[in-house]
Write an enzyme that holds these catalytic residues in place. Structure first.
Site, PDB file in Angstrom:
ATOM      1  N   CYS A 183      13.717  29.690   5.944  1.00 50.92           N
ATOM      2  CA  CYS A 183      12.822  28.663   6.465  1.00 50.92           C
ATOM      3  C   CYS A 183      13.605  27.741   7.373  1.00 50.92           C
ATOM      4  O   CYS A 183      14.721  27.345   7.050  1.00 50.92           O
ATOM      5  CB  CYS A 183      12.284  27.891   5.263  1.00 50.92           C
ATOM      6  SG  CYS A 183      11.572  26.339   5.686  1.00 50.92           S
ATOM      7  N   THR A 185      11.885  24.971   8.785  1.00 52.77           N
ATOM      8  CA  THR A 185      10.999  23.814   8.947  1.00 52.77           C
ATOM      9  C   THR A 185      11.778  22.501   9.009  1.00 52.77           C
ATOM     10  O   THR A 185      11.489  21.622   9.819  1.00 52.77           O
ATOM     11  CB  THR A 185       9.982  23.775   7.789  1.00 52.77           C
ATOM     12  OG1 THR A 185       9.146  24.921   7.921  1.00 52.77           O
ATOM     13  CG2 THR A 185       9.121  22.534   7.823  1.00 52.77           C
TER      14      THR A 185
HETATM   15  P1  5GP Z   1      13.260  31.590  -0.941  1.00 55.04           P
HETATM   16  O1  5GP Z   1      13.036  32.083  -2.329  1.00 55.04           O
HETATM   17  O2  5GP Z   1      13.563  32.695   0.005  1.00 55.04           O
HETATM   18  O3  5GP Z   1      14.266  30.481  -0.880  1.00 55.04           O
HETATM   19  O4  5GP Z   1      11.894  30.921  -0.473  1.00 55.04           O
HETATM   20  C1  5GP Z   1      10.692  31.657  -0.410  1.00 55.04           C
HETATM   21  C2  5GP Z   1       9.593  30.767   0.156  1.00 55.04           C
HETATM   22  O5  5GP Z   1       9.909  30.336   1.487  1.00 55.04           O
HETATM   23  C3  5GP Z   1       8.258  31.439   0.327  1.00 55.04           C
HETATM   24  O6  5GP Z   1       7.566  31.628  -0.870  1.00 55.04           O
HETATM   25  C4  5GP Z   1       7.555  30.498   1.286  1.00 55.04           C
HETATM   26  O7  5GP Z   1       7.001  29.382   0.636  1.00 55.04           O
HETATM   27  C5  5GP Z   1       8.693  30.008   2.164  1.00 55.04           C
HETATM   28  N1  5GP Z   1       8.699  30.672   3.469  1.00 55.04           N
HETATM   29  C6  5GP Z   1       8.601  31.995   3.743  1.00 55.04           C
HETATM   30  N2  5GP Z   1       8.672  32.229   5.066  1.00 55.04           N
HETATM   31  C7  5GP Z   1       8.802  31.028   5.658  1.00 55.04           C
HETATM   32  C8  5GP Z   1       8.908  30.610   7.022  1.00 55.04           C
HETATM   33  O8  5GP Z   1       8.950  31.387   7.977  1.00 55.04           O
HETATM   34  N3  5GP Z   1       8.989  29.265   7.220  1.00 55.04           N
HETATM   35  C9  5GP Z   1       8.966  28.378   6.195  1.00 55.04           C
HETATM   36  N4  5GP Z   1       9.002  27.083   6.477  1.00 55.04           N
HETATM   37  N5  5GP Z   1       8.905  28.745   4.900  1.00 55.04           N
HETATM   38  C10 5GP Z   1       8.817  30.048   4.641  1.00 55.04           C
END
Ligand code: 5GP
Length: 343
Positions: A183, A185
């Site tokens: 992400c 953001t």
């Molecule tokens: P991780 O477990 O990889 O740290 O986080 C997974 C979460 O990241 C997902 O469930 C979703 O909420 C968030 N996420 C997935 N793709 C994106 C993206 O392209 N941008 C953002 N801001 N969040 C994402």
């Protein structure tokens, strides 16, 4: 402009203090939980860890593999009626999968057909910014269409919005803005909320109303999953920790002699090019594309996570996952682990 001075924490900012324990072995620890959901009035039992609804993670093969281990999968949004018809294994438990939708009416109309045809019980309404005004109205609409289905809604990071979504009809609120592994953001917008504090505050707000929450994003290791449950999460959702496996089907290649799989955020250029015909001019990508070393079958990774979680429970004297948060005292730290031999 206003500044909140109270310190907010991420998983890496704390450790869980060990406590006297009568448990002799981690074998004695029960990781299953049973929940009764506030609005659907349904009961659910399982190990409350979820695969994220992302390409490379929220796939039908993942749902089958995780379902066999009593874990849950939110299927990626982009699957069509045809995909559900051909790729959903008949042995996949309907208790362990959710269809994911945004707030687009056309998409919702298609989803309705899928929900009915495949007797689905869970609906995950997922948008990047759960603070949009129309979001709670959409949750109300889905609740009135499906009074007895379990509804997940997100993402948010504060108590007020958690409560609003539960009152609008959500059973489980998905918590996390910006902590994800792919992400961007926080880089693109400056918006976010430290994830451990978000989980603590939203769990408290949800539980006060009889609702539940998912800690979504930001877990980098089994210890972070334990911290999320310790902070009060009812479910923990994983993207990056479950990426790179055979079941995710991520595009394979060889990079510097290593077998890797592509993994990307659902708001990345890669995802937008694949699913929406490119990045619209008015927006920018908020996700990364990375190459994860191939990790084989997901079962070994899951057993490693569950082993870590059971061990956490024995360190703090919690015979069940349910008791973990009551047994948790966080201590703030300046170093989560010794990284001398970590790349
Ligand atoms: P991780 O477990 O990889 O740290 O986080 C997974 C979460 O990241 C997902 O469930 C979703 O909420 C968030 N996420 C997935 N793709 C994106 C993206 O392209 N941008 C953002 N801001 N969040 C994402």
């Amino acid at each position: 402009m206003r500044i909140e001075n109270e310190i907010k924490l991420d998983y890496k900012d704390v450790l869980i203090r060990p406590k006297r324990s009568t448990l002799k072995s981690r074998k004695e620890v029960d990781l299953n939980r049973t929940y009764k959901f506030r609005n659907s009035k349904q009961n659910w039992t399982g190990i409350p860890i979820m695969a994220a609804n992302m390409d490379g993670v929220g796939t039908f093969d993942m749902a089958l593999a995780l379902g066999d281990l009593d874990l849950f999968t939110c299927l990626a949004k982009q699957y069509s009626w045809m995909d559900w018809g051909t790729d959903l294994n008949p042995h996949t438990s309907r208790k362990r999968i959710a269809i994911s939708i945004g707030t687009n009416q056309n998409q919702y109309n298609t989803a309705k057909k899928i929900i009915d045809e495949f007797a689905l019980k869970w609906i995950c309404i997922d948008i990047a910014n759960g603070y949009s005004e129309h979001f709670a109205d959409f949750v109300k609409q889905v609740r009135s269409d499906y009074p007895n289905h379990n509804i997940i809604a997100g993402n948010v990071v504060t108590a007020d919005m958690t409560q609003e979504l539960i009152l609008a009809g959500a059973d489980v609120v998905k918590v996390g803005i910006g902590p994800g592994s792919v992400c961007t953001t926080r880089i693109q917008t400056g918006v976010g909320y430290p994830q451990l504090s978000a989980v603590i505050e939203c769990a408290d707000a949800a539980h006060g109303l009889g609702g539940h929450i998912i800690a979504d994003g930001g877990c980098t290791c089994p210890g972070d999953v334990a911290k999320a449950f310790g902070a009060g999460a009812d479910f923990v959702m994983l993207g990056g920790m479950l990426a790179g496996h055979v079941e995710g089907g991520g595009q394979e290649s060889i990079l510097d002699g290593q077998h890797v799989r592509m993994f990307y955020g659902m708001s990345s250029d890669t995802a937008m090019n694949k699913h929406s015909g490119g990045v619209a001019d008015y927006r920018s990508s908020e996700g990364r594309t990375v190459f994860v070393p191939d990790r084989g079958k997901v079962r070994d990774t899951v057993l490693d996570i569950l082993g870590g979680l059971r061990s956490t429970c024995t360190y703090v004297g919690a015979p069940t996952l349910k008791q973990l948060s009551k047994c948790t005292t966080f201590v703030r730290c300046t170093q989560q682990f010794n990284g001398v031999f970590v790349k």
